[in-house]
Design a protein around this motif. Structure first.
Motif, PDB file in Angstrom:
ATOM      1  N   UNK A  18       0.946  -1.733   0.532  1.00 15.73           N
ATOM      2  CA  UNK A  18       0.267  -0.222   0.249  1.00 15.73           C
ATOM      3  C   UNK A  18       1.253   1.579   0.111  1.00 15.73           C
ATOM      4  N   UNK A  19       2.098   1.325   0.499  1.00 14.66           N
ATOM      5  CA  UNK A  19       2.987   2.540   0.706  1.00 14.66           C
ATOM      6  C   UNK A  19       3.934   2.455   1.114  1.00 14.66           C
ATOM      7  N   UNK A  20       4.561   0.709   1.136  1.00 11.55           N
ATOM      8  CA  UNK A  20       5.463   0.140   1.487  1.00 11.55           C
ATOM      9  C   UNK A  20       5.899  -1.053   0.068  1.00 11.55           C
ATOM     10  N   UNK A  36       5.286  -6.586   9.064  1.00 15.32           N
ATOM     11  CA  UNK A  36       3.586  -7.005   8.955  1.00 15.32           C
ATOM     12  C   UNK A  36       2.568  -6.383   8.497  1.00 15.32           C
ATOM     13  N   UNK A  37       3.454  -5.479   7.305  1.00 14.84           N
ATOM     14  CA  UNK A  37       2.672  -4.801   6.098  1.00 14.84           C
ATOM     15  C   UNK A  37       1.554  -3.380   6.700  1.00 14.84           C
ATOM     16  N   UNK A  38       0.417  -3.086   6.518  1.00 17.23           N
ATOM     17  CA  UNK A  38      -0.312  -2.542   6.071  1.00 17.23           C
ATOM     18  C   UNK A  38      -1.371  -3.404   6.659  1.00 17.23           C
ATOM     19  N   UNK A  39      -2.667  -2.987   7.667  1.00 14.47           N
ATOM     20  CA  UNK A  39      -3.743  -3.564   6.987  1.00 14.47           C
ATOM     21  C   UNK A  39      -4.726  -3.620   5.510  1.00 14.47           C
ATOM     22  N   UNK A  40      -4.276  -3.191   4.576  1.00 16.88           N
ATOM     23  CA  UNK A  40      -4.926  -2.885   3.417  1.00 16.88           C
ATOM     24  C   UNK A  40      -3.902  -3.907   2.868  1.00 16.88           C
ATOM     25  N   UNK A 177      14.052  -1.501   7.671  1.00 19.00           N
ATOM     26  CA  UNK A 177      12.895  -1.347   7.257  1.00 19.00           C
ATOM     27  C   UNK A 177      13.168   0.503   6.944  1.00 19.00           C
ATOM     28  N   UNK A 178      12.841   1.202   8.292  1.00 20.21           N
ATOM     29  CA  UNK A 178      12.861   2.234   7.923  1.00 20.21           C
ATOM     30  C   UNK A 178      14.422   3.576   8.372  1.00 20.21           C
ATOM     31  N   UNK A 179      15.533   2.599   8.947  1.00 23.55           N
ATOM     32  CA  UNK A 179      16.645   3.189   9.505  1.00 23.55           C
ATOM     33  C   UNK A 179      16.982   4.666   8.357  1.00 23.55           C
ATOM     34  N   UNK A 180      16.402   4.455   7.728  1.00 16.97           N
ATOM     35  CA  UNK A 180      17.014   5.653   6.325  1.00 16.97           C
ATOM     36  C   UNK A 180      16.067   5.348   5.320  1.00 16.97           C
ATOM     37  N   UNK A 181      15.529   6.664   4.697  1.00 14.04           N
ATOM     38  CA  UNK A 181      14.452   6.213   3.472  1.00 14.04           C
ATOM     39  C   UNK A 181      15.782   7.531   2.424  1.00 14.04           C
ATOM     40  N   UNK A 182      14.472   7.559   1.086  1.00 16.47           N
ATOM     41  CA  UNK A 182      14.902   8.194  -0.071  1.00 16.47           C
ATOM     42  C   UNK A 182      14.405   9.342  -0.042  1.00 16.47           C
ATOM     43  N   UNK A 216      15.741  -1.493   2.061  1.00 17.33           N
ATOM     44  CA  UNK A 216      15.197  -0.382   3.339  1.00 17.33           C
ATOM     45  C   UNK A 216      13.558  -0.973   2.746  1.00 17.33           C
ATOM     46  N   UNK A 217      12.621  -0.428   3.607  1.00 12.95           N
ATOM     47  CA  UNK A 217      11.232  -0.219   3.394  1.00 12.95           C
ATOM     48  C   UNK A 217      10.581   0.291   1.998  1.00 12.95           C
ATOM     49  N   UNK A 218      11.177   1.328   1.944  1.00 14.45           N
ATOM     50  CA  UNK A 218      10.792   2.476   0.495  1.00 14.45           C
ATOM     51  C   UNK A 218      11.297   2.248  -0.283  1.00 14.45           C
ATOM     52  N   UNK A 219      12.151   1.741   0.183  1.00 14.65           N
ATOM     53  CA  UNK A 219      13.112   2.041  -1.178  1.00 14.65           C
ATOM     54  C   UNK A 219      13.876   0.632  -1.909  1.00 14.65           C
TER      55      UNK A 219
END
Length: 258
Positions: A18-20, A36-40, A177-182, A216-219
């Motif tokens: 959903x966002x990650x 554990x992701x999003x509920x979505x 995970x979220x230790x760093x984001x881009x 990374x969780x998002x990148x």
């Protein structure tokens, strides 16, 4: 988007959440979620297991929760109930969202997740999840993940007091995970950041680990050599960056209070 990273013995599937990014670790006889992701994301994960991998949902044995934010813990309970998987998390004392402040922060974090989803062009979804995690395994720093002895846990607090990383020993890859984001092509600290000093120590711990790559969780997955840890450590905030401080700062700025 989905892709697989790994060898014949172990693959890490990347699934657009959903966002990650969702990271599903596959072995011949078992599966593990690195968060554990999003509920979505509940149905997305089940569909990938049953339709893409042609596996039984009961093959999911462990759901790692790196910290309690909606895109890391939001789907954990629902997925565990559906699949029978066990939840593993940090052995930090108490609950992250405890007390009245915790309740308010829990709702704020869900609203922030919806805001991020909107920025990504995603439709609004129900992201509500319990603010108290019912974990089956509480993992101390250096322990291996139950049933997955080739994965070792590292405590990397800073973003919250209970962030953990998962290090795959044979391949020398670490999920942080979220230790760093881009942002705009540059790696920066996450928001919120409750414990700046611990955060610096966590960055140093990953730097000293010298893995081959950092996930990374998002990148996605980055080569260790491409991450300037010294710059991250040097530029990291020295005071907490939290929801309430941000609101207070914006309020003062709006009133021109010095």
């Amino acid at each position: 988007m989905l892709s697989a990273l790994g060898s014949i013995l172990m693959k890490i599937h990347q699934i657009e959440g959903y966002i990650q990014t969702i990271y599903l670790v596959e072995y011949q006889d078992k599966l593990m979620l690195l968060d554990g992701c999003c509920r979505a994301d509940h149905d997305i994960v089940l569909s990938f297991i049953t339709q893409t991998l042609n596996r039984a949902i009961g093959d999911l044995k462990v759901i790692l929760v790196t910290h309690m934010h909606p895109d890391h813990a939001g789907g954990a309970h629902k997925l565990a109930k559906t699949t029978g998987a066990k939840i593993a998390a940090c052995n930090a004392p108490g609950h992250w969202y405890r007390g009245l402040d915790g309740m308010l922060m829990h709702w704020t974090d869900m609203l922030l997740a919806l805001y991020v989803a909107g920025r990504k062009g995603k439709k609004k979804q129900n992201l509500f999840y319990p603010r108290k995690l019912r974990a089956d395994h509480f993992l101390a720093d250096g322990m291996t993940i139950p049933g997955f002895d080739d994965w070792q846990v590292m405590h990397i607090p800073g973003h919250t007091d209970r962030d953990i990383a998962a290090y795959h020993i044979p391949s020398e890859r670490v999920y942080v995970a979220d230790l760093m984001v881009k942002v705009k092509g540059k790696l920066i600290p996450p928001f919120p950041l409750f414990y700046p000093r611990r955060y610096r120590n966590s960055l140093l711990a990953i730097k000293l680990l010298q893995p081959k790559s950092v996930i990374l969780a998002h990148d996605g997955e980055l080569d260790f050599a491409d991450i300037d840890f010294d710059s991250l450590i040097e530029s990291a905030p020295t005071t907490p960056m939290t929801h309430w401080r941000s609101v207070k700062y914006k309020f003062k700025k709006a009133l021109n209070i010095h």
